[in-house]
Design an enzyme around this catalytic site. Sequence first.
Site, short mmCIF file in Angstrom:
data_model
loop_
_atom_site.label_atom_id
_atom_site.label_comp_id
_atom_site.label_asym_id
_atom_site.label_seq_id
_atom_site.Cartn_x
_atom_site.Cartn_y
_atom_site.Cartn_z
N ARG A 55 17.43 20.71 -3.67
CA ARG A 55 18.75 21.28 -3.37
C ARG A 55 19.23 20.82 -2.00
O ARG A 55 20.41 20.62 -1.77
CB ARG A 55 18.69 22.81 -3.43
CG ARG A 55 20.00 23.45 -3.11
CD ARG A 55 20.00 24.93 -3.40
NE ARG A 55 19.11 25.69 -2.53
CZ ARG A 55 18.80 26.96 -2.72
NH1 ARG A 55 19.30 27.63 -3.73
NH2 ARG A 55 17.99 27.59 -1.88
N ILE A 103 13.46 32.20 -3.30
CA ILE A 103 14.46 31.20 -2.92
C ILE A 103 14.29 29.98 -3.84
O ILE A 103 13.17 29.50 -4.05
CB ILE A 103 14.25 30.78 -1.44
CG1 ILE A 103 14.32 32.01 -0.52
CG2 ILE A 103 15.28 29.73 -1.02
CD1 ILE A 103 13.85 31.73 0.91
N THR A 160 21.63 29.20 -10.97
CA THR A 160 21.72 28.42 -12.21
C THR A 160 21.77 29.36 -13.41
O THR A 160 22.53 29.15 -14.35
CB THR A 160 20.51 27.46 -12.30
OG1 THR A 160 20.43 26.73 -11.06
CG2 THR A 160 20.66 26.50 -13.44
N LEU A 206 13.75 23.62 -3.84
CA LEU A 206 14.43 23.80 -2.55
C LEU A 206 14.65 22.43 -1.87
O LEU A 206 15.72 22.16 -1.33
CB LEU A 206 13.54 24.70 -1.70
CG LEU A 206 14.02 25.19 -0.36
CD1 LEU A 206 13.66 26.65 -0.22
CD2 LEU A 206 13.38 24.43 0.77
N LYS A 207 13.62 21.57 -1.97
CA LYS A 207 13.74 20.23 -1.36
C LYS A 207 14.83 19.43 -2.07
O LYS A 207 15.62 18.72 -1.45
CB LYS A 207 12.40 19.50 -1.42
CG LYS A 207 11.42 20.00 -0.37
CD LYS A 207 10.19 19.14 -0.28
CE LYS A 207 9.15 19.57 -1.27
NZ LYS A 207 7.89 18.83 -1.25
N GLU A 210 23.61 38.31 -8.05
CA GLU A 210 22.43 37.67 -7.49
C GLU A 210 21.84 38.57 -6.41
O GLU A 210 22.50 38.90 -5.44
CB GLU A 210 22.82 36.30 -6.90
CG GLU A 210 21.63 35.46 -6.48
CD GLU A 210 22.05 34.06 -6.04
OE1 GLU A 210 23.27 33.77 -6.02
OE2 GLU A 210 21.17 33.28 -5.70
N GLY A 261 14.58 37.03 -7.51
CA GLY A 261 13.59 35.96 -7.52
C GLY A 261 13.56 35.24 -6.19
O GLY A 261 14.44 35.42 -5.34
N1 LIG Z 1 14.76 25.25 -14.52
C1 LIG Z 1 15.04 24.36 -13.57
N2 LIG Z 1 14.38 23.18 -13.57
C2 LIG Z 1 14.62 22.26 -12.58
N3 LIG Z 1 15.50 22.45 -11.56
C3 LIG Z 1 16.17 23.61 -11.53
C4 LIG Z 1 15.98 24.62 -12.52
N4 LIG Z 1 16.79 25.67 -12.22
C5 LIG Z 1 17.45 25.33 -11.09
N5 LIG Z 1 17.10 24.09 -10.69
C6 LIG Z 1 17.57 23.39 -9.48
O1 LIG Z 1 16.82 23.94 -8.40
C7 LIG Z 1 17.64 24.17 -7.27
C8 LIG Z 1 17.67 25.66 -6.94
O2 LIG Z 1 18.31 26.36 -8.01
P1 LIG Z 1 19.29 27.59 -7.72
O3 LIG Z 1 19.82 28.05 -9.02
O4 LIG Z 1 20.26 27.22 -6.65
O5 LIG Z 1 18.24 28.66 -7.14
P2 LIG Z 1 18.48 30.04 -6.40
O6 LIG Z 1 19.89 30.46 -6.66
O7 LIG Z 1 17.47 30.96 -6.98
O8 LIG Z 1 18.22 29.80 -4.95
C9 LIG Z 1 19.00 23.59 -7.62
O9 LIG Z 1 19.05 22.27 -7.15
C10 LIG Z 1 19.02 23.63 -9.15
O10 LIG Z 1 19.85 22.63 -9.69
N1 LIG Z 2 18.08 39.00 2.54
C1 LIG Z 2 18.05 37.64 2.51
C2 LIG Z 2 18.55 36.94 1.42
C3 LIG Z 2 18.52 35.57 1.46
N2 LIG Z 2 18.04 34.92 2.54
C4 LIG Z 2 18.09 33.46 2.61
C5 LIG Z 2 17.12 32.73 1.72
C6 LIG Z 2 17.83 31.44 1.44
O1 LIG Z 2 17.63 30.53 2.51
C7 LIG Z 2 19.30 31.85 1.40
C8 LIG Z 2 19.88 32.04 0.04
O2 LIG Z 2 18.91 32.48 -0.87
P1 LIG Z 2 18.78 31.88 -2.37
O3 LIG Z 2 19.99 32.36 -3.08
O4 LIG Z 2 18.77 30.39 -2.26
O5 LIG Z 2 17.51 32.44 -2.91
O6 LIG Z 2 19.37 33.05 2.15
C9 LIG Z 2 17.52 35.64 3.61
O7 LIG Z 2 17.05 35.05 4.59
N3 LIG Z 2 17.56 36.99 3.57
#
Ligand SMILES: Nc1ncnc2c1ncn2[C@@H]1O[C@H](COP(=O)(O)OP(=O)(O)O)[C@@H](O)[C@H]1O
Ligand SMILES: Nc1ccn([C@H]2C[C@H](O)[C@@H](COP(=O)(O)O)O2)c(=O)n1
Length: 243
Positions: free
Chosen positions: A178, A41, A47, A175-176, A115, A39
Amino acid sequence: MLSPSETKKSGYLTMQSYSSQGKLVRNGEKNKLVICIEGNIASGKTTCLEYFSKTSNIEVLTEPVSKWRNVRGHNPLGLMYQDPTRWGITLQTYIQLTMLDQHLSTISAPMRMMERSIYSAKYIFVENLYRSGKMPEVDFAVLSEWFEWITQNIAIPVDLIVYLQSSPQTCHERLKERCREEEKIIPLEYLEAIHQLYEDWLIKKTSFNVPAPVLVISADDDLQKMILQYEENREKILSGSNV
Ligand SMILES: Nc1ncnc2c1ncn2[C@@H]1O[C@H](COP(=O)(O)OP(=O)(O)O)[C@@H](O)[C@H]1O
Ligand SMILES: Nc1ccn([C@H]2C[C@H](O)[C@@H](COP(=O)(O)O)O2)c(=O)n1
């Protein structure tokens, strides 16, 4: 060349032998399921993995982002966002290595949820850098040669891809929230480009080889609703099936 019955010891890669397709394979882990959570970023992959990590008999591997932020005191993730044309190859070479390392590491439970994958690293992120004109053709060629060698010579089995399908707007908001320092400069357009590449790969299936069946989960919902969806899909996920 190794004969089919030979094995080679090199660090943690202790169980390689040639399979019938001529690829290096890991012995003894054929019955273990590997599920990749894919999925955009901030779509909620980590989560989701945190939630499933509470289930027994599942090994969870998150992306090694801390390594991408600190390799021998350097931060290739931060450098890439500052100057993608210069540092894109550096980051993506290292990501390819660390993802391969994860795919090949010994699985400590009957099932692994990880992941992303070495596949999305290439088909989504490297592709995006190249298509957006931010990766020189020679860098793309070198990374592609590496990727093709790896995937043609080493078996990297994936049983199911769980695609957390989210709108780029949702990801931008999360993202903002996080607030990872390196990612503060990511504009919505970047997430839109990544989203389109994911859709072409996993939904339309028009761009690159899809290495496993795909289970799509809508990921724009709040956390409570996401947990309901995870529970509805639990059986499919744990059996490595999308039907
Ligand atoms: N279903 C949701 N609703 C609201 N916020 C979420 C949800 N899932 C994750 N978050 C928040 O969004 C941000 C990104 O989630 P994260 O799991 O780190 O995403 P990824 O691993 O895909 O980059 C984190 O701050 C997380 O707590
Ligand atoms: N091949 C990749 C994989 C990830 N990234 C970057 C994107 C995000 O800034 C960070 C971590 O990704 P997330 O787990 O938050 O979806 O790494 C990239 O540039 N290239």
